[in-house]
Design a protein around this motif. Structure first.
Motif, PDB file in Angstrom:
ATOM      1  N   PHE A  86       0.833  -1.151   0.063  1.00  0.00           N
ATOM      2  CA  PHE A  86       0.003  -0.026  -0.016  1.00  0.00           C
ATOM      3  C   PHE A  86       0.922   1.277  -0.010  1.00  0.00           C
ATOM      4  N   LEU A  87       1.868   1.251   0.898  1.00  0.00           N
ATOM      5  CA  LEU A  87       2.622   2.531   1.094  1.00  0.00           C
ATOM      6  C   LEU A  87       3.601   2.593  -0.283  1.00  0.00           C
ATOM      7  N   ASN A  88       4.069   1.190  -0.945  1.00  0.00           N
ATOM      8  CA  ASN A  88       4.957   1.600  -2.116  1.00  0.00           C
ATOM      9  C   ASN A  88       3.930   2.127  -3.211  1.00  0.00           C
ATOM     10  N   VAL A  89       2.702   1.570  -3.450  1.00  0.00           N
ATOM     11  CA  VAL A  89       1.691   2.366  -4.382  1.00  0.00           C
ATOM     12  C   VAL A  89       1.469   3.642  -4.077  1.00  0.00           C
ATOM     13  N   LEU A  90       1.272   4.148  -2.823  1.00  0.00           N
ATOM     14  CA  LEU A  90       0.900   5.448  -2.536  1.00  0.00           C
ATOM     15  C   LEU A  90       2.142   6.337  -3.052  1.00  0.00           C
ATOM     16  N   LYS A  91       3.429   5.795  -2.525  1.00  0.00           N
ATOM     17  CA  LYS A  91       4.521   6.851  -2.962  1.00  0.00           C
ATOM     18  C   LYS A  91       4.728   6.571  -4.579  1.00  0.00           C
ATOM     19  N   TYR A  92       4.625   5.676  -5.206  1.00  0.00           N
ATOM     20  CA  TYR A  92       4.489   5.486  -6.552  1.00  0.00           C
ATOM     21  C   TYR A  92       3.812   6.439  -7.182  1.00  0.00           C
ATOM     22  N   ILE A  93       2.359   6.372  -6.769  1.00  0.00           N
ATOM     23  CA  ILE A  93       1.447   7.316  -7.340  1.00  0.00           C
ATOM     24  C   ILE A  93       1.664   8.778  -7.354  1.00  0.00           C
ATOM     25  N   HIS A  94       2.223   9.167  -6.153  1.00  0.00           N
ATOM     26  CA  HIS A  94       2.694  10.666  -5.818  1.00  0.00           C
ATOM     27  C   HIS A  94       3.818  10.921  -6.572  1.00  0.00           C
ATOM     28  N   GLN A  95       4.707  10.019  -6.766  1.00  0.00           N
ATOM     29  CA  GLN A  95       5.886  10.375  -7.342  1.00  0.00           C
ATOM     30  C   GLN A  95       5.787  10.391  -8.817  1.00  0.00           C
ATOM     31  N   ASN A  96       4.722   9.798  -9.389  1.00  0.00           N
ATOM     32  CA  ASN A  96       4.542   9.819 -11.050  1.00  0.00           C
ATOM     33  C   ASN A  96       4.956  11.037 -11.745  1.00  0.00           C
ATOM     34  N   PRO A  97       4.451  12.201 -11.361  1.00  0.00           N
ATOM     35  CA  PRO A  97       4.868  13.511 -12.078  1.00  0.00           C
ATOM     36  C   PRO A  97       6.199  13.638 -12.106  1.00  0.00           C
ATOM     37  N   VAL A  98       6.899  13.436 -10.964  1.00  0.00           N
ATOM     38  CA  VAL A  98       8.440  13.543 -11.042  1.00  0.00           C
ATOM     39  C   VAL A  98       9.078  12.368 -12.013  1.00  0.00           C
ATOM     40  N   ASN A  99       8.652  11.160 -11.974  1.00  0.00           N
ATOM     41  CA  ASN A  99       9.162  10.060 -12.842  1.00  0.00           C
ATOM     42  C   ASN A  99       8.798  10.643 -14.387  1.00  0.00           C
ATOM     43  N   HIS A 100       7.968  11.147 -14.710  1.00  0.00           N
ATOM     44  CA  HIS A 100       7.476  11.521 -16.111  1.00  0.00           C
ATOM     45  C   HIS A 100       8.115  13.095 -16.346  1.00  0.00           C
ATOM     46  N   ASN A 101       9.005  13.804 -15.405  1.00  0.00           N
ATOM     47  CA  ASN A 101       9.559  14.909 -15.690  1.00  0.00           C
ATOM     48  C   ASN A 101       8.589  16.041 -16.114  1.00  0.00           C
ATOM     49  N   PHE A 102       7.329  16.025 -15.211  1.00  0.00           N
ATOM     50  CA  PHE A 102       6.629  17.150 -15.121  1.00  0.00           C
ATOM     51  C   PHE A 102       6.962  18.254 -14.312  1.00  0.00           C
ATOM     52  N   VAL A 103       7.468  17.755 -13.019  1.00  0.00           N
ATOM     53  CA  VAL A 103       8.085  18.442 -11.971  1.00  0.00           C
ATOM     54  C   VAL A 103       9.263  17.786 -11.410  1.00  0.00           C
ATOM     55  N   LEU A 104      10.032  18.561 -10.598  1.00  0.00           N
ATOM     56  CA  LEU A 104      11.218  18.192  -9.868  1.00  0.00           C
ATOM     57  C   LEU A 104      10.829  17.576  -8.554  1.00  0.00           C
ATOM     58  N   ASP A 105       9.687  18.069  -8.015  1.00  0.00           N
ATOM     59  CA  ASP A 105       9.187  17.754  -6.507  1.00  0.00           C
ATOM     60  C   ASP A 105       7.625  17.344  -6.695  1.00  0.00           C
ATOM     61  N   SER A 106       7.277  16.224  -6.184  1.00  0.00           N
ATOM     62  CA  SER A 106       5.882  15.937  -6.414  1.00  0.00           C
ATOM     63  C   SER A 106       5.036  17.081  -5.645  1.00  0.00           C
ATOM     64  N   ILE A 107       5.463  17.735  -4.804  1.00  0.00           N
ATOM     65  CA  ILE A 107       4.583  18.730  -4.046  1.00  0.00           C
ATOM     66  C   ILE A 107       4.150  19.767  -5.157  1.00  0.00           C
ATOM     67  N   ASN A 108       4.762  19.808  -6.200  1.00  0.00           N
ATOM     68  CA  ASN A 108       4.688  21.147  -6.867  1.00  0.00           C
ATOM     69  C   ASN A 108       3.639  20.591  -8.056  1.00  0.00           C
ATOM     70  N   TRP A 109       3.198  19.370  -8.162  1.00  0.00           N
ATOM     71  CA  TRP A 109       2.166  18.771  -9.172  1.00  0.00           C
ATOM     72  C   TRP A 109       0.751  19.219  -8.472  1.00  0.00           C
ATOM     73  N   ARG A 110      -0.174  20.074  -9.217  1.00  0.00           N
ATOM     74  CA  ARG A 110      -1.389  20.399  -8.828  1.00  0.00           C
ATOM     75  C   ARG A 110      -2.375  19.337  -8.651  1.00  0.00           C
ATOM     76  N   TYR A 111      -2.374  18.205  -9.406  1.00  0.00           N
ATOM     77  CA  TYR A 111      -3.270  17.087  -9.828  1.00  0.00           C
ATOM     78  C   TYR A 111      -3.330  16.003  -9.089  1.00  0.00           C
ATOM     79  N   SER A 112      -2.600  16.082  -7.765  1.00  0.00           N
ATOM     80  CA  SER A 112      -2.547  14.832  -7.134  1.00  0.00           C
ATOM     81  C   SER A 112      -3.011  14.852  -5.594  1.00  0.00           C
TER      82      SER A 112
END
Length: 191
Positions: A122-148
């Motif tokens: 559960f925690l790994n999936v939670l982190k994976y979901i939240h890190q997705n914008p970083v993994n796809h190079n939309f933002v450098l830090d996931s807290i900067n992605w507005r749609y999560s």
């Protein structure tokens, strides 16, 4: 509990502008709370991820019956869940098509899902979901992605997410642990 994900057909984008993201979340709040609790979500231009725990069969039937006169007692709960998620995607697609003067399907047929069977996963999936914008190079830090759901956790606001269940099972919860990969959480394994 499931990790649900899907993406657009071909090279289409599911979301082209802020209005699209906000409209999808509005539709999400209409359809999905009837069938489950959302623990995390992330919407990206071409795809989306959701971490959800479905309600009991009785609760799903009761909730959906309030919304729809078409509910049959013979209908399997899985069919109700698929229909609700399908209604979300179809409703969004119809509005999207009208807005962008297009026709046809927007989402691939059949969303994908993976069962979550323990808290570490559960925690790994939670982190994976939240890190997705970083993994796809939309933002450098996931807290900067507005749609999560990252900011909901940081601000302890339940707009779409249900945080109570998780907070009851996590001791010394460092909110950063929910969206970064190099932090730890102590887990209670009582449920």
């Amino acid at each position: 509990m499931y990790h649900i994900y899907t993406h657009a057909i071909g090279s289409e984008d599911l979301f082209r502008n802020d209005h699209n993201y906000q409209f999808f979340l509005t539709k999400y709040k209409k359809y999905i709370p009837l069938i489950g609790k959302t623990y995390a979500y992330c919407l990206l231009p071409s795809h989306l991820h959701i971490l959800i725990q479905f309600h009991s069969e009785d609760m799903i039937r009761k909730n959906v019956a309030k919304q729809s006169k078409l509910l049959s007692q013979k209908e399997k709960v899985e069919e109700i869940i698929y229909r609700q998620i399908g209604n979300l995607f179809n409703s969004y697609t119809q509005s999207y098509n009208k807005y962008f003067h297009r026709r046809g399907s927007l989402f691939i047929e059949g969303f994908k899902r993976k069962s979550i069977d323990n808290m570490n996963y559960f925690l790994n999936v939670l982190k994976y979901i939240h890190q997705n914008p970083v993994n796809h190079n939309f933002v450098l830090d996931s807290i900067n992605w507005r749609y999560s759901s990252v900011k909901e956790y940081l601000l302890e606001k339940e707009i779409i997410t249900s945080q109570k269940w998780m907070n009851e099972r996590l001791e010394n919860l460092d909110k950063a642990s929910l969206y970064t990969t190099n932090s730890s959480v102590i887990i209670k394994f009582d449920n």
